[in-house]
Design an enzyme around this catalytic site. Structure first.
Site, PDB file in Angstrom:
ATOM      1  N   GLU A 164      49.759  38.191  42.680  1.00 23.22           N
ATOM      2  CA  GLU A 164      51.003  38.741  42.123  1.00 23.22           C
ATOM      3  C   GLU A 164      52.264  37.919  42.376  1.00 23.22           C
ATOM      4  O   GLU A 164      53.101  38.303  43.210  1.00 23.22           O
ATOM      5  CB  GLU A 164      51.230  40.161  42.651  1.00 23.22           C
ATOM      6  CG  GLU A 164      50.183  41.128  42.201  1.00 23.22           C
ATOM      7  CD  GLU A 164      50.589  42.581  42.428  1.00 23.22           C
ATOM      8  OE1 GLU A 164      51.762  42.833  42.746  1.00 23.22           O
ATOM      9  OE2 GLU A 164      49.730  43.450  42.268  1.00 23.22           O
ATOM     10  N   GLU A 209      42.882  45.110  41.810  1.00 22.81           N
ATOM     11  CA  GLU A 209      43.535  46.177  42.560  1.00 22.81           C
ATOM     12  C   GLU A 209      43.784  47.351  41.625  1.00 22.81           C
ATOM     13  O   GLU A 209      44.285  47.152  40.513  1.00 22.81           O
ATOM     14  CB  GLU A 209      44.889  45.725  43.133  1.00 22.81           C
ATOM     15  CG  GLU A 209      44.791  44.701  44.225  1.00 22.81           C
ATOM     16  CD  GLU A 209      46.151  44.358  44.830  1.00 22.81           C
ATOM     17  OE1 GLU A 209      47.119  45.124  44.661  1.00 22.81           O
ATOM     18  OE2 GLU A 209      46.229  43.299  45.472  1.00 22.81           O
TER      19      GLU A 209
HETATM   20  C1  BGC Z   1      50.023  44.606  46.122  1.00 22.69           C
HETATM   21  C2  BGC Z   1      49.584  45.271  47.400  1.00 22.69           C
HETATM   22  C3  BGC Z   1      50.317  46.594  47.570  1.00 22.69           C
HETATM   23  C4  BGC Z   1      50.025  47.479  46.382  1.00 22.69           C
HETATM   24  C5  BGC Z   1      50.698  48.833  46.430  1.00 22.69           C
HETATM   25  C6  BGC Z   1      49.999  45.569  44.957  1.00 22.69           C
HETATM   26  O1  BGC Z   1      50.792  45.119  43.947  1.00 22.69           O
HETATM   27  O2  BGC Z   1      49.232  43.484  45.831  1.00 22.69           O
HETATM   28  O3  BGC Z   1      49.805  44.409  48.455  1.00 22.69           O
HETATM   29  O4  BGC Z   1      49.991  47.234  48.749  1.00 22.69           O
HETATM   30  O5  BGC Z   1      50.510  46.826  45.228  1.00 22.69           O
HETATM   31  O6  BGC Z   1      52.073  48.728  46.440  1.00 22.69           O
END
Ligand code: BGC
Length: 591
Positions: free
Chosen positions: A168, A360
């Site tokens: 990101e 994610e």
């Molecule tokens: C990030 C994580 C973060 C998650 C929730 C993602 O964009 O890569 O590090 O904890 O968002 O905010």
């Protein structure tokens, strides 16, 4: 969708993600150098309740216990990031053997438990020493990242096959370099942020090259941008088009978009719209730069959390739609609607035509230990189920998704928000460091064990919306009826494979797409032939048949008569009607 098959394709990867600073702790142990986060958390008024990641989940000391929990859930792949300054305390130069030892032990433990390690090289904890030299603004920063990649590849690529370069850029540049909420806490102007971004992209390119050329095991390489995706607020084509447009758009002044970051990686150029909007703030990119950034990679990682609903506004441009009061939200107040896992991958795949991995996806909730000692996070459970059903639908529609990683394996240090937000499948008591598998972990366990089949029991009563590809194929046929298109043409228009389009179409409508095309053409022809003066050649052309002979052949096969014979019935009928009208005018009592 009732009774539908919800099994995922063979080889689909089930995983969970974390990142180094968010879980490791041991912030200054065993020769680790400081990162920008180690310094940032010590500044006054930056952190929620002054919390830091100094201990976090203490994973550095408890990794074996954590791997055992992963094995208990049945996770097949674990995506974690390396702490750059644990390996190279100053960012470049001398390697810290203890750092290498830690990651070696973690990798071995994972493999021993049948879990595939997926390494992310950079997840925001930039070496402080390099920051002092200008960090991502320094033109040398891509070389520093290359050197670090080389060390990681040298030590780990005999056991690690999966590599993610950077997590990101929108996050650490947007929040950390532009808005100042995250480390290193800068508020740079847009031009500087985009320059740091350009260096980040160059670093990605150099890193890919090093991995590809030096890895001992054949590498699979991706990167993992934030996917700023939008979803249509209704299933209307207008709203779908608006959501696509919003997903591909660049927004003035900000870094949160998909295409500025991902076009260079997969298409080899910054998007024209971005160059126009950022104007003179855009970095000076040479052809050689763009070539370096555009190294072939194996997948695009998608980090997808909330996907904002949009509709087509009065002027045809997308506008955001307010969430309805009854729509569930997370502690971040992000929408928990799960359709984003259909639309996000669909639009991203349409543009880049490359395999995707959801790197994610998750939600923060107010989890707590119940009186029975368990953590009943039914909201997360429903979220996972909904997201995976949406993702399955996207795959059915031809989107090439190779894996899903839940964010996060365990509750952890949520950056400037400290421990306020819990994202884990595993509950962590940050006082005692006790871990408890939440209810959602058991749901995920069952999904993994059945390769998605267990999702089927949640599909009852769900009305499946008309799949996007089916709707779009139907629209295409109607709008282009005079063109000589076929299944392949429509698949190319939809950016999907002809076989998966046909399969989905048949599955949903019960008719094969080629039969449907023929029927629509014939129906159009029949309507035209009702006019006794219509020329058959004109009908054949208008309805998209290659020539009159072909038209006659297809028509006869389907209708049991030639177009001429069909038309004559209407001529005869018209004659009879005319005759009857004359009769009526003679005898007013005849009805
Ligand atoms: C990030 C994580 C973060 C998650 C929730 C993602 O964009 O890569 O590090 O904890 O968002 O905010």
């Amino acid at each position: 969708m009732s009774g539908a098959d919800t099994k995922f394709p063979d080889g689909f990867t089930w995983g969970a993600s974390t990142s180094a600073y968010q879980i490791e702790g041991a912030w200054n142990e065993d020769g680790k150098g400081p990162s920008v986060w180690d310094l940032f958390v010590q500044e006054e008024d930056k952190m929620w309740r002054g919390q830091t990641g100094k201990i976090a989940c203490d994973h550095y000391h408890r990794f074996k216990e954590d791997v055992a929990l992963m094995a208990q859930i049945g996770i097949k792949a674990y995506r974690f990031s390396l702490s750059w300054s644990r390996i190279l305390p100053k960012g470049t130069g001398k390697v810290n053997k203890a750092g290498i030892r830690f990651y070696n032990a973690l990798i071995d433990e994972l493999l021993k438990n049948g879990i595939e390690p997926w390494i992310t090289l950079f997840h925001w904890d930039y070496p402080y020493e390099l920051y002092l030299q200008g960090g991502w603004l320094n033109p040398k920063s891509p070389e520093w990242f290359e050197e670090y990649t080389r060390v990681a590849v040298e030590h780990f690529s005999d056991r690690v096959r999966y590599w993610v370069t950077i997590n990101e850029p929108q996050g650490f540049l947007g929040l950390g370099h532009s808005e100042g909420y995250h480390a290193p806490g800068l508020k740079l102007c847009l031009r500087e942020c985009l320059l740091a971004g350009h260096n980040t992209l160059l670093a990605h390119g150099r890193s890919v090259r090093v991995i590809r050329d030096n890895a001992k095991l054949e590498p699979t390489i991706g990167w993992s941008p934030a996917s700023s995706a939008y979803r249509p607020s209704t299933n209307s084509l207008n709203d779908i088009n608006a959501a696509r447009e919003a997903t591909y758009a660049i927004y003035p002044g900000g870094l949160w978009n998909t295409c500025w970051w991902t076009d260079p990686v997969f298409l080899g150029a910054y998007p024209d719209e971005g160059l126009k909007i950022y104007g003179k703030d855009s970095p000076q990119a040479t052809k050689a730069d763009m070539k370096l950034i555009n190294q072939p990679i194996d997948f695009c990682g998608c980090n997808l959390f909330q996907v904002v609903p949009v509709k087509m506004g009065a002027n045809g441009a997308p506008v955001a739609v307010e969430l309805q009061p009854e729509e569930p939200i997370s502690t971040y107040e992000w929408s928990l609607n799960t359709e984003g896992l259909y639309w996000g991958p669909t639009f991203i795949h349409e543009r880049y035509q490359t395999p995707l991995v959801i790197m994610e996806n998750g939600c923060s909730l107010l989890d707590r230990v119940g009186l029975d000692g368990a953590v009943h996070d039914s909201g997360r459970k429903d979220f996972i189920i909904g997201c995976l059903l949406s993702l399955h639908r996207a795959i059915e529609d031809g989107v090439d998704v190779r894996g899903y990683f839940h964010w996060s394996l365990m509750d952890n240090f949520e950056w400037q928000q400290g421990y306020k937000h819990r994202f884990g499948l595993v509950y962590v008591d940050f006082e005692s460091q006790d871990r408890i598998l939440k209810e959602s972990a058991f749901t995920y366990q069952e999904i993994i064990a059945t390769h998605g089949e267990s999702l089927r029991k949640y599909t009852h009563n769900q009305e499946e919306p008309v799949p996007y590809v089916v709707k779009e194929a139907q629209r295409y046929i109607e709008n282009n009826i005079s063109e000589p298109f076929n299944v392949k043409t429509i698949a190319a228009h939809l950016n999907c494979h002809p076989d998966s389009l046909s399969r989905r179409f048949k599955q949903y409508t019960g008719t094969s797409l080629s039969t449907h095309i023929r029927r629509v053409r014939l129906e159009c022809a029949r309507n035209m032939l009702r006019d006794p003066n219509m020329l058959i050649g004109v009908v054949s052309d208008y309805c998209g048949f290659s020539d009159r002979i072909h038209f006659t052949k297809v028509f006869r096969k389907e209708m049991g008569m030639t177009p001429g014979q069909f038309q004559r019935q209407f001529r005869a009928r018209e004659d009879a009607e005319e005759k009857a009208a004359v009769e009526i005018s003679k005898n007013p009592r005849v009805k």
